[in-house]
Design a protein around this motif. Structure first.
Motif, PDB file in Angstrom:
ATOM      1  N   ILE A  11       0.888  -1.153   0.000  1.00  0.00           N
ATOM      2  CA  ILE A  11       0.000   0.000   0.000  1.00  0.00           C
ATOM      3  C   ILE A  11       0.928   1.206   0.000  1.00  0.00           C
ATOM      4  CG2 ILE A  11      -1.823   1.214   1.232  1.00  0.00           C
ATOM      5  CD1 ILE A  11      -2.429  -1.572   2.602  1.00  0.00           C
ATOM      6  N   ALA A  21      -2.412   6.465   7.595  1.00  0.00           N
ATOM      7  CA  ALA A  21      -2.681   5.279   6.781  1.00  0.00           C
ATOM      8  C   ALA A  21      -2.338   4.007   7.547  1.00  0.00           C
ATOM      9  CB  ALA A  21      -1.897   5.342   5.470  1.00  0.00           C
ATOM     10  N   THR A  22      -1.240   4.032   8.283  1.00  0.00           N
ATOM     11  CA  THR A  22      -0.846   2.861   9.074  1.00  0.00           C
ATOM     12  C   THR A  22      -1.910   2.542  10.111  1.00  0.00           C
ATOM     13  OG1 THR A  22       1.502   3.300   8.728  1.00  0.00           O
ATOM     14  CG2 THR A  22       0.916   1.929  10.625  1.00  0.00           C
ATOM     15  N   TRP A  25      -5.099   1.128   8.075  1.00  0.00           N
ATOM     16  CA  TRP A  25      -4.998  -0.217   7.505  1.00  0.00           C
ATOM     17  C   TRP A  25      -4.769  -1.275   8.580  1.00  0.00           C
ATOM     18  CZ3 TRP A  25      -7.160  -1.012   3.159  1.00  0.00           C
ATOM     19  CH2 TRP A  25      -7.206  -0.011   2.195  1.00  0.00           C
ATOM     20  N   SER A  26      -4.007  -0.967   9.592  1.00  0.00           N
ATOM     21  CA  SER A  26      -3.829  -1.909  10.697  1.00  0.00           C
ATOM     22  C   SER A  26      -5.172  -2.187  11.370  1.00  0.00           C
ATOM     23  CB  SER A  26      -2.827  -1.323  11.700  1.00  0.00           C
ATOM     24  OG  SER A  26      -2.705  -2.140  12.832  1.00  0.00           O
ATOM     25  N   ALA A  28      -8.203  -1.640   9.992  1.00  0.00           N
ATOM     26  CA  ALA A  28      -9.129  -2.237   9.023  1.00  0.00           C
ATOM     27  C   ALA A  28      -8.941  -3.745   8.930  1.00  0.00           C
ATOM     28  CB  ALA A  28      -8.941  -1.601   7.646  1.00  0.00           C
ATOM     29  N   ALA A  48      -2.733  -9.694   7.400  1.00  0.00           N
ATOM     30  CA  ALA A  48      -3.923  -9.177   6.721  1.00  0.00           C
ATOM     31  C   ALA A  48      -4.424 -10.167   5.673  1.00  0.00           C
ATOM     32  CB  ALA A  48      -3.624  -7.829   6.068  1.00  0.00           C
ATOM     33  N   THR A  54       2.142  -8.113   3.625  1.00  0.00           N
ATOM     34  CA  THR A  54       1.379  -6.903   3.362  1.00  0.00           C
ATOM     35  C   THR A  54       2.080  -5.774   4.099  1.00  0.00           C
ATOM     36  OG1 THR A  54      -0.649  -8.219   3.269  1.00  0.00           O
ATOM     37  CG2 THR A  54      -0.901  -5.840   3.436  1.00  0.00           C
ATOM     38  N   ILE A  56       2.854  -1.215   4.258  1.00  0.00           N
ATOM     39  CA  ILE A  56       2.687   0.161   3.822  1.00  0.00           C
ATOM     40  C   ILE A  56       4.069   0.655   3.430  1.00  0.00           C
ATOM     41  CG2 ILE A  56       2.126   2.498   4.601  1.00  0.00           C
ATOM     42  CD1 ILE A  56       0.066   1.064   6.498  1.00  0.00           C
TER      43      ILE A  56
END
Length: 126
Positions: A11, A21-22, A25-26, A28, A48, A54, A56
């Motif tokens: 990502i 973002a970290t 996404w963590s 999510a 993930a 996966t 970032i």
């Protein structure tokens, strides 16, 4: 003959947006975020997608996703993908960056997964 497999989903996030973002996404994916020692541009969010790394990646460009294909023969795998229509756009260390038809980025990288996982999951190419 060589082998390759889809190994990594990255990502790509503009540098200033990495902390938010970290966290996103963590949360999510419900997995912890872990900085990669010695490679400050990467933050792992492994777990993930089981079987895939996966992460970032902090970048200087626009946000996007890209994949890595790991291989035991960089030149052969790069040539195979170019024959399918990809275009090599750059190299960084042992990474060959390609643009697939449609504009998506992918990197061809040396094997970095567990050797047994690679052997079990990789496709063998003539």
């Amino acid at each position: 003959m060589h082998r390759s497999r889809f190994s990594t989903l990255l990502i790509d996030v503009p540098r200033d947006d990495v902390p938010a973002a970290t966290t996103f996404w963590s949360g999510a994916f419900g997995v912890p975020a872990n900085p990669v020692a010695g490679e400050e541009q990467f933050t792992n969010i492994n777990g993930a997608f089981p079987g895939l790394v996966t992460a970032i990646q902090s970048i200087d460009g626009a946000p996007r996703f890209h994949i890595d294909i790991e291989t035991d023969d960089l030149d052969a795998e790069t040539a195979r993908l170019i024959a399918l229509g990809a275009v090599e756009i750059s190299r960084w260390l042992d990474c060959h960056t390609l643009k697939a038809p449609g504009g998506h980025l992918l990197c061809v990288i040396p094997v970095h997964s567990d050797p047994d996982v690679f052997k079990q999951q990789a496709t063998v190419w003539p």
